[in-house]
Write a protein that holds these residues in place. Structure first.
Motif, PDB file in Angstrom:
ATOM      1  N   UNK A  43       0.824  -1.214   0.000  1.00 38.79           N
ATOM      2  CA  UNK A  43       0.000   0.000   0.000  1.00 38.79           C
ATOM      3  C   UNK A  43       0.855   1.260   0.000  1.00 38.79           C
ATOM      4  N   UNK A  44       2.079   1.164   0.554  1.00 39.52           N
ATOM      5  CA  UNK A  44       2.966   2.330   0.643  1.00 39.52           C
ATOM      6  C   UNK A  44       3.918   2.444  -0.544  1.00 39.52           C
ATOM      7  N   UNK A  45       3.961   1.407  -1.402  1.00 40.85           N
ATOM      8  CA  UNK A  45       4.921   1.372  -2.506  1.00 40.85           C
ATOM      9  C   UNK A  45       4.416   2.133  -3.726  1.00 40.85           C
ATOM     10  N   UNK A  46       5.319   2.345  -4.689  1.00 40.72           N
ATOM     11  CA  UNK A  46       4.948   2.974  -5.959  1.00 40.72           C
ATOM     12  C   UNK A  46       4.604   1.937  -7.024  1.00 40.72           C
ATOM     13  N   UNK A  47       5.241   0.756  -6.954  1.00 40.84           N
ATOM     14  CA  UNK A  47       5.015  -0.292  -7.954  1.00 40.84           C
ATOM     15  C   UNK A  47       4.799  -1.643  -7.284  1.00 40.84           C
ATOM     16  N   UNK A  48       3.878  -2.423  -7.841  1.00 42.54           N
ATOM     17  CA  UNK A  48       3.682  -3.809  -7.441  1.00 42.54           C
ATOM     18  C   UNK A  48       3.821  -4.651  -8.707  1.00 42.54           C
ATOM     19  N   UNK A  49       4.914  -5.416  -8.797  1.00 37.83           N
ATOM     20  CA  UNK A  49       5.210  -6.188  -9.997  1.00 37.83           C
ATOM     21  C   UNK A  49       4.938  -7.667  -9.742  1.00 37.83           C
ATOM     22  N   UNK A  50       4.048  -8.236 -10.543  1.00 39.73           N
ATOM     23  CA  UNK A  50       3.742  -9.657 -10.411  1.00 39.73           C
ATOM     24  C   UNK A  50       3.789 -10.311 -11.782  1.00 39.73           C
ATOM     25  N   UNK A  51       4.012 -11.616 -11.800  1.00 39.51           N
ATOM     26  CA  UNK A  51       4.164 -12.309 -13.078  1.00 39.51           C
ATOM     27  C   UNK A  51       2.873 -12.310 -13.880  1.00 39.51           C
ATOM     28  N   UNK A  52       1.770 -12.675 -13.218  1.00 40.13           N
ATOM     29  CA  UNK A  52       0.514 -12.857 -13.938  1.00 40.13           C
ATOM     30  C   UNK A  52       0.476 -14.207 -14.623  1.00 40.13           C
ATOM     31  N   UNK A  53      -0.327 -14.327 -15.667  1.00 36.20           N
ATOM     32  CA  UNK A  53      -0.526 -15.589 -16.383  1.00 36.20           C
ATOM     33  C   UNK A  53      -1.052 -16.672 -15.447  1.00 36.20           C
ATOM     34  N   UNK A  54      -1.654 -16.246 -14.324  1.00 37.11           N
ATOM     35  CA  UNK A  54      -2.235 -17.196 -13.395  1.00 37.11           C
ATOM     36  C   UNK A  54      -1.301 -17.711 -12.326  1.00 37.11           C
ATOM     37  N   UNK A  55      -0.041 -17.256 -12.269  1.00 41.64           N
ATOM     38  CA  UNK A  55       0.884 -17.782 -11.266  1.00 41.64           C
ATOM     39  C   UNK A  55       0.428 -17.438  -9.855  1.00 41.64           C
ATOM     40  N   UNK A  56       0.131 -16.166  -9.639  1.00 44.70           N
ATOM     41  CA  UNK A  56      -0.248 -15.696  -8.307  1.00 44.70           C
ATOM     42  C   UNK A  56      -1.770 -15.581  -8.242  1.00 44.70           C
ATOM     43  N   UNK A  57      -2.416 -16.701  -7.910  1.00 45.63           N
ATOM     44  CA  UNK A  57      -3.877 -16.706  -7.874  1.00 45.63           C
ATOM     45  C   UNK A  57      -4.453 -15.792  -6.810  1.00 45.63           C
ATOM     46  N   UNK A  58      -3.620 -15.377  -5.858  1.00 44.20           N
ATOM     47  CA  UNK A  58      -4.066 -14.533  -4.750  1.00 44.20           C
ATOM     48  C   UNK A  58      -4.067 -13.043  -5.090  1.00 44.20           C
ATOM     49  N   UNK A  59      -3.523 -12.658  -6.252  1.00 44.81           N
ATOM     50  CA  UNK A  59      -3.330 -11.238  -6.558  1.00 44.81           C
ATOM     51  C   UNK A  59      -4.634 -10.428  -6.597  1.00 44.81           C
TER      52      UNK A  59
END
Length: 352
Positions: A90-106
């Motif tokens: 919440x305090x960061x400027x960027x949240x980088x995640x892989x996507x393509x279903x890897x992080x189902x919790x996103x």
């Protein structure tokens, strides 16, 4: 007598101070094992797992503070975020995640962020031609999770495109109409280059003041990824065999990009257990294809890989999906490139 009392008090005081210092050191040590914390005055970037973290560190340099959510030695398929991760993001400027279903919790994670957060979520696999793999992924990765993320260009059906995941239906033990997106994009240097450029572009977008530095460091990273890509292309094009048997279905992109075919013991998740018939079929495949080695991974159990190797009368080797580092690898200075180079060495050995 007074002297003894003074010495006793001094010893007690010394022991108390020592105990407090030890407690502080222990707590500090525990804290150092986490991904880090927000640093005021810098661009703070939260990454979901190791490859994104490494690429962001290389491109960001001293201009960014990168916090990786996934602890060292933990396999990303089994991990879920903590409340502190929500606070930091919440305090960061960027949240980088892989996507393509890897992080189902996103999707749920992003909904839980502070309402006034300025963080920009970026799915770094955007632009990669994704593979639709067959079989149960075991953790909600793929189709269901991916519906809540951005659309990608999917790989849907030419003979060449499916070279990377032939025979996966048998390994996963499900019917052909059960499709999930293969999220393991970073395992191919070609895809990793797309991801690195997406990371660079996202940094430039939130911090244009340091654009030149981001561009310069990205070019250095690009040069290393292009060399790695060329090494894989040159080495694997010369091997007489093209079939590999792996512990879990994580090498579809690598196989597609370098002309190999994977036969997986487990599905997209290392927890997707195979049936007894699947093991029988794979044993038959090992003998028919004259496979000499069964590949296993360090972050998941090697029990099934060794069982299959024993049944088929062959040996085992490591093929690392680079989902994270073990503690030994982290302390030994390993990184994405050293692990991928070891992968290439083992692939070349196994495919002779």
């Amino acid at each position: 007598m007074n002297k003894r009392k003074r010495e006793s008090k001094l010893n007690s005081w010394t022991w108390s101070v020592t105990s407090i210092l030890l407690a502080v050191l222990i707590l500090s040590g525990c804290g150092s094992k986490s991904g880090g914390s927000i640093v005021e005055g810098k661009v703070n970037v939260i990454t979901t797992f190791y490859p994104i973290y490494e690429f962001t560190k290389e491109i960001g340099g001293d201009d960014v503070n990168v916090v990786n959510l996934l602890p060292t030695g933990v396999e990303p398929h089994d991990w879920t975020p903590r409340s502190q991760d929500i606070v930091n993001t919440s305090k960061a400027q960027l949240f980088l995640y892989n996507g393509a279903g890897l992080e189902g919790w996103v999707p749920g994670f992003l909904k839980g962020l502070d309402k006034d957060t300025q963080v920009k979520p970026v799915e770094v696999s955007q632009g990669i031609k994704l593979i639709d793999a067959v079989g149960d992924d075991g953790h909600g990765h793929g189709a269901a999770a991916h519906e809540e993320e951005h659309d990608h260009s999917h790989d849907e059906g030419t003979e060449e495109d499916h070279a990377g995941h032939e025979h996966e239906e048998a390994a996963a033990g499900t019917s052909a109409d059960t499709h999930h997106t293969d999220p393991h994009t970073w395992v191919s240097p070609k895809s990793a280059l797309v991801m690195a450029e997406n990371i660079k572009n996202s940094l430039v977008e939130v911090d244009s003041e340091h654009k030149d530095g981001y561009e310069q460091r990205f070019e250095a990273l690009k040069e290393k990824l292009v060399k790695l890509d060329n090494d894989f292309t040159n080495e694997l094009s010369q091997t007489p065999k093209k079939d590999i048997v792996v512990s879990h279905q994580a090498f579809g992109y690598l196989c597609r990009d370098y002309g190999l075919t994977q036969h997986a013991i487990m599905g997209l998740s290392p927890d997707a257990e195979p049936r007894a018939q699947d093991m029988v079929n794979l044993t038959k495949t090992v003998k028919e294809k004259e496979v000499k080695y069964i590949f296993f991974e360090e972050l998941v159990s090697d029990k099934l890989a060794k069982t299959l190797a024993n049944e088929a009368g062959v040996e085992t080797l490591v093929l690392n999906p680079v989902e994270g580092l073990t503690k030994e690898q982290a302390s030994g200075g390993d990184n994405y490139f050293t692990l991928m180079e070891k992968n290439l060495q083992n692939l070349t050995k196994a495919l002779q």
